[in-house]
Every structure is written in structure tokens, then in C-alpha cells.
Design a protein around this motif. Structure first.
Motif, PDB file in Angstrom:
ATOM      1  N   SER A   1      -3.538   5.314  -6.918  1.00 25.31           N
ATOM      2  CA  SER A   1      -4.333   4.893  -5.799  1.00 25.31           C
ATOM      3  C   SER A   1      -3.292   4.942  -4.515  1.00 25.31           C
ATOM      4  O   SER A   1      -2.332   4.464  -4.297  1.00 25.31           O
ATOM      5  CB  SER A   1      -4.913   3.532  -6.075  1.00 25.31           C
ATOM      6  N   PHE A   2      -4.229   5.390  -3.184  1.00 24.70           N
ATOM      7  CA  PHE A   2      -3.223   5.673  -2.014  1.00 24.70           C
ATOM      8  C   PHE A   2      -4.255   5.578  -1.031  1.00 24.70           C
ATOM      9  O   PHE A   2      -5.421   5.823  -1.062  1.00 24.70           O
ATOM     10  CB  PHE A   2      -2.180   6.770  -2.272  1.00 24.70           C
TER      11      PHE A   2
ATOM     12  N   LEU B   1       0.862  -1.075   0.019  1.00 32.65           N
ATOM     13  CA  LEU B   1      -0.076  -0.091  -0.014  1.00 32.65           C
ATOM     14  C   LEU B   1       0.771   1.296   0.008  1.00 32.65           C
ATOM     15  O   LEU B   1       1.721   1.510   0.752  1.00 32.65           O
ATOM     16  CB  LEU B   1      -1.019  -0.034   1.348  1.00 32.65           C
ATOM     17  N   VAL B   2       0.471   2.335  -0.919  1.00 37.05           N
ATOM     18  CA  VAL B   2       0.999   3.563  -0.787  1.00 37.05           C
ATOM     19  C   VAL B   2       0.066   4.521   0.105  1.00 37.05           C
ATOM     20  O   VAL B   2      -1.064   4.647  -0.146  1.00 37.05           O
ATOM     21  CB  VAL B   2       1.013   4.350  -1.984  1.00 37.05           C
TER      22      VAL B   2
ATOM     23  N   SER C   1       3.504  -1.441  -9.147  1.00 32.28           N
ATOM     24  CA  SER C   1       2.571  -2.017 -10.007  1.00 32.28           C
ATOM     25  C   SER C   1       1.582  -1.146 -10.499  1.00 32.28           C
ATOM     26  O   SER C   1       1.303  -1.536 -11.692  1.00 32.28           O
ATOM     27  CB  SER C   1       1.910  -3.269  -9.222  1.00 32.28           C
ATOM     28  N   GLN C   2       1.447   0.065 -10.070  1.00 33.90           N
ATOM     29  CA  GLN C   2       0.500   0.857 -10.519  1.00 33.90           C
ATOM     30  C   GLN C   2       1.005   1.409 -11.804  1.00 33.90           C
ATOM     31  O   GLN C   2       0.381   1.866 -12.770  1.00 33.90           O
ATOM     32  CB  GLN C   2       0.008   1.859  -9.352  1.00 33.90           C
ATOM     33  N   LEU C   3       2.418   1.889 -11.733  1.00 37.13           N
ATOM     34  CA  LEU C   3       3.125   2.177 -12.953  1.00 37.13           C
ATOM     35  C   LEU C   3       3.633   1.289 -13.637  1.00 37.13           C
ATOM     36  O   LEU C   3       4.140   1.444 -14.883  1.00 37.13           O
ATOM     37  CB  LEU C   3       4.091   3.337 -12.487  1.00 37.13           C
ATOM     38  N   GLY C   4       3.429  -0.104 -13.260  1.00 36.00           N
ATOM     39  CA  GLY C   4       4.194  -1.104 -14.049  1.00 36.00           C
ATOM     40  C   GLY C   4       4.042  -1.258 -15.525  1.00 36.00           C
ATOM     41  O   GLY C   4       4.878  -1.300 -16.322  1.00 36.00           O
TER      42      GLY C   4
ATOM     43  N   PHE D   1      -9.424   5.071   1.049  1.00 38.65           N
ATOM     44  CA  PHE D   1      -8.776   4.599  -0.068  1.00 38.65           C
ATOM     45  C   PHE D   1      -9.043   5.382  -1.450  1.00 38.65           C
ATOM     46  O   PHE D   1     -10.206   5.825  -1.639  1.00 38.65           O
ATOM     47  CB  PHE D   1      -8.912   3.400  -0.459  1.00 38.65           C
ATOM     48  N   SER D   2      -8.134   6.381  -1.825  1.00 36.26           N
ATOM     49  CA  SER D   2      -8.256   7.295  -2.699  1.00 36.26           C
ATOM     50  C   SER D   2      -7.407   7.499  -3.853  1.00 36.26           C
ATOM     51  O   SER D   2      -6.631   6.722  -3.981  1.00 36.26           O
ATOM     52  CB  SER D   2      -8.057   8.760  -1.954  1.00 36.26           C
TER      53      SER D   2
END
Length: 459
Positions: A206-207, A111-112, A241-244, A185-186
Motif C-alpha cells: 500500500s502506497f 506513509l510510503v 508495519s505492512q511487512l511486520g 492511495f494504491s
């Protein structure tokens, strides 16, 4: 967690399904055309005031668990030393207009999250250090029915109010030592500053916006100076992973020797990594397969086949490195742990061999928490110490210099910076001190870990 810091951080084992999200970045094409990668500095702050303090902190963490180049995001890593932390920080700016925040770079969690201004129990941090959602025009919490909300490893029970049109997605993210962060979660716009001073704007990160934060991992000395965590694990909600998908499904970092003066800059890259090295350096790259542990999907597991010291293979049963059916064992590469931890039977062989081969006299007293300390005060040059080599899966050999596993705990005293995993079910950990001076690439597309001492700078 370099030098005297054995900073424990987030060894979390969340169980959730993998789902590759990506950021809608209208500037991505321009970024790719302008450069092969974006490089972000890693900032390292001074470690704990004493080796025993840092060791107990690290032990606490571990004992509780057991064709074409892709564009790259490259960020400086900031030392945590000045605030008494052994973590490496990434400076990101969140929101519109951007608000600057230091986040711990952690490969052991997903999690970020950041501490938000509405935090109810954050008296240990000044209010000015929080993220203020109300000051950002791009802040948006996910609705509890949004598919992104289902990516969380767990959430408070019955958190979704079916009668409310604007029922936000709530997260509750817990760590092995009982620490937790909870809130909304935003999604938000993120601004990353590169080593060259340029900026990249990414939409839709997402963070977690944390309203309640508690426990030693997220509020203790090792967290001092941080405003949250940049999870870099293998799960779908991690930063990498989000930028992956957009950046080649890989990231890399280089942790430089913080004891040098002035300290060289460490960095984090999302994307191209080792493939952006010059050809003569790229030939020095070694690869070892990444293993998957279904019961611990967050972590980056590698296989150790054998260990040699001064060219002599140690009599360690290969079975001690395996992951069993219950998900125990194996070896994790972790940026959030300073020392290296080996399963007990392997550690005993390493300790016995090093003790037999070291040429220096024993220190008058052991530094608390270490099993072998030598007196190097009479050495005018770098002391001669046993050479350690790990033979990994796929035939790769990881051969760190002695300074990566001998730690100067006080003037003239050097201690073996490897410890035993006390828990019978624990896994071995290659900590960040052992990683210093190597460029490490976590390639999730090819499921492999690449490493080289070229292109990073020798420690």
C-alpha cells in the motif's frame, strides 16, 4: 543526516487506529527457507554545503512540532551526499516491470509514497524521475470504500463519489512544516534488491501515488535526489508495519560513519535483526522499552533516566524527560534528524558540563548555530573529549563515542552536535549522527528498542 547535515524530516503526528496489514507474497516461503533475512543497503548522499545551512534546516523541522528466526528483508541504505541531501535512501523498484526509485528512510512518518508521473507541480524534479503507473501491469488504486482507505490519517473531505463505480481512494498527507503530498492511495508489486544482488518480489504494498507535492520537507534541498518517502513509523500503513506480521514485526538498521573513505555500507533489515547475530555478538545487545504516546502514535519513544559525563551524573530533574497528559515531552529516536536535541533544561546542564571538562582550546569563532566549538588542529591523534552516557529505561546504557556528538564543521574545528529544543512543548530527539555505528532494532512485537555496537561495525 550525518556529519554536516542536520537534515529535517517529517516529524508528523497523525492520529489513526492501528491495523496490521500484510503482503500476499507467494515467494515468502522460499525466502524464509533460503535465508534468515534479506538485507537492503542504505544509501547516504553528501550533506549540505555548510553546517549553518544544514542546522537551520534541521531546526526548521523540529521547531514546527513539538523459537525460530523470522525471515528478514535487508536493504542497503544509500547516502544522499552527492545531491546535497543528508538523508539515507532505500532503493526500491515499484511496478511490473519494476521502476527504480530512491525513497527517504524515515522513522518519523508512516506513509510510503512516491512522486507519480501525473504530478502537476513537480517542476523541481525531472519527469523521468517519477513513477509511471500506466507502465505497470500490477498498479491498482484502492477504491474509496476499501477498508485500506480508512487507514489513512486523514483524507480530503467528501473525497468518495458515491455515484462512481471506480472512485479512487485519495490521500492528503501533511507534515509539521506545512509540506504535503496528495494523490491516490494504491497498491503495487515491490522488488527489493539485496546486498548479495538477489531480488525479492512483494505483492500488494500500500502506497501513495503523489500528484501534488509541496513544501520544504518534500521539495527542498534536503529532499534532493529522493523520489518519495519510505515511512518506517509505528502506524499501520508504514512500510515496516505492512511487512511486520510476515517478518516478525521488527526492523533494524545500521548507520555507518560516512566520513570514512571508502564509506562503509549502511543497511536496513526488515525482520530477524539482532537475533541473526552470532552468539558472541548477541550477548552484547542492550534493550530499552519503547513508550507509547497516544497523541503521537507514529514515533518511537524511549525513556531517558539520567545522563552522565565522564562518569558524573548531571543534576537533571527526571520529570523533564516525561510525556505529559497533553502528549508533550518524551524522547524520540529518529532516522530523519541529524543532530540530537534535548529539552532545554537538560541541554543547559550538558553544555555546562562539557564546556567545563573539555581540554581543548575554544575555536577562534563559533560555527553558526553551535554553542560550543573547540580547536583540534594541534591534535595528531583523535582528540580527548568528554564521554557521554545515557541511562535508559530498563537499565540499558547507551554510550556513543565522542565522534557521534562532536562534529567537524571545518578543518581543525569540532563542535558539540547537540542542540536545545527551543519549544517548551517539544520532545527530545536522538538523531542519526548519535546513532552511527550502532545496530538498532525496533521491535514492535516486544515493544522495545535493542542496540549494540557488535555486528554493525565500529565507526
Amino acid at each position: 543526516m550525518p556529519m554536516l547535515s542536520i537534515s529535517p524530516f517529517f516529524l508528523l503526528i497523525p492520529l489513526f487506529f492501528f491495523f496490521l496489514t500484510h503482503l500476499s507474497n507467494p515467494n515468502a516461503t522460499a525466502v524464509a527457507a533460503a535465508a534468515d533475512f534479506l538485507k537492503l543497503p542504505l544509501l547516504h548522499k553528501p550533506p549540505f554545503s555548510s553546517p549553518s545551512q544544514s542546522l537551520s534546516s534541521d531546526t526548521h523541522r523540529l521547531s514546527l512540532l513539538f523459537s525460530r528466526p523470522n525471515p528478514t528483508l535487508k536493504s542497503p541504505l544509500i547516502s544522499g551526499a552527492s545531491t546535497g541531501s543528508g538523508q539515507y535512501f532505500v532503493d526500491i523498484r515499484l511496478g511490473t516491470p519494476p521502476q527504480s526509485l530512491l525513497l527517504v528512510a524515515d522513522t518519523g512518518s508512516d506513509l510510503v509514497w512516491v512522486k507519480c508521473s501525473a504530478c502537476r507541480n513537480c517542476s523541481h524534479h525531472p519527469p523521468s524521475s517519477a513513477f509511471f503507473p500506466r507502465h505497470s501491469s500490477s498498479f491498482s488504486p484502492f477504491h474509496c470504500f476499501d477498508p485500506h482507505c480508512r487507514l489513512l490519517p486523514h483524507a480530503p473531505p467528501h473525497h468518495c463519489n458515491h455515484t462512481l463505480l471506480h472512485s479512487p481512494c485519495r490521500f492528503l498527507y501533511s507534515y509539521a512544516d506545512g509540506s504535503l503530498s496528495s494523490g491516490f492511495f494504491s497498491k503495487e508489486t515491490t522488488t527489493l534488491k539485496t546486498l548479495s544482488g538477489s531480488e525479492i518480489h512483494l505483492k500488494g504494498l500500500s502506497f501513495g501515488c503523489g500528484f501534488r507535492i509541496s513544501g520544504p520537507s518534500v521539495s527542498g534541498a534536503q529532499f534532493n535526489g529522493a523520489r518519495g518517502v519510505m515511512g518506517l513509523g509505528r502506524g499501520s500503513i508504514s512500510f515496516s508495519s505492512q511487512l511486520g506480521r510476515r517478518f516478525g514485526n521488527k526492523f533494524s538498521y545500521c548507520l555507518m560513519d560516512y566520513t570514512l573513505s571508502p564509506p562503509p555500507t549502511s543497511f536496513l533489515m526488515i525482520g530477524g535483526g539482532l537475533h541473526s547475530l552470532p552468539v558472541n555478538n548477541a550477548t552484547k545487545i542492550s534493550y530499552t522499552p519503547l513508550q507509547i504516546n497516544p497523541l503521537s502514535p507514529t514515533f518511537y519513544y524511549i525513556t531517558i533516566n539520567s545522563i552522565t559525563i565522564d562518569g558524573v551524573k548531571l543534576p537533571i530533574n527526571p520529570a523533564v524527560w516525561e510525556i505529559d497528559e497533553q502528549g508533550n515531552g518524551g524522547t524520540v529516536v529518529d532516522s530523519g534528524t541529524t543532530l540530537t536535541y534535548l529539552t532545554k533544561t537538560a541541554y543547559e546542564e550538558v553544555l555546562k558540563s562539557v564546556r567545563r571538562r573539555v581540554k581543548l582550546p575554544n575555536a577562534a569563532e563559533l560555527t553558526p548555530g553551535f554553542d560550543l566549538c573547540v580547536n583540534a588542529s594541534g591534535e595528531s591523534r583523535r582528540p580527548s573529549l568528554p564521554r557521554l552516557r545515557f541511562r535508559l529505561g530498563g537499565g540499558a546504557v547507551f554510550a556513543p563515542p565522542p565522534r557521534n556528538y562532536f562534529l567537524e564543521t571545518e578543518e581543525g574545528v569540532m563542535c558539540l552536535a547537540i542542540r536545545a529544543v527551543e519549544s517548551g512543548n517539544g520532545f527530545s530527539v536522538i538523531g542519526n549522527l548519535m546513532q552511527q555505528g550502532f545496530l538498532l532494532e525496533f521491535d514492535k512485537e516486544e515493544s522495545r528498542l535493542g542496540f549494540t555496537r557488535r555486528g554493525c561495525g565500529l565507526p
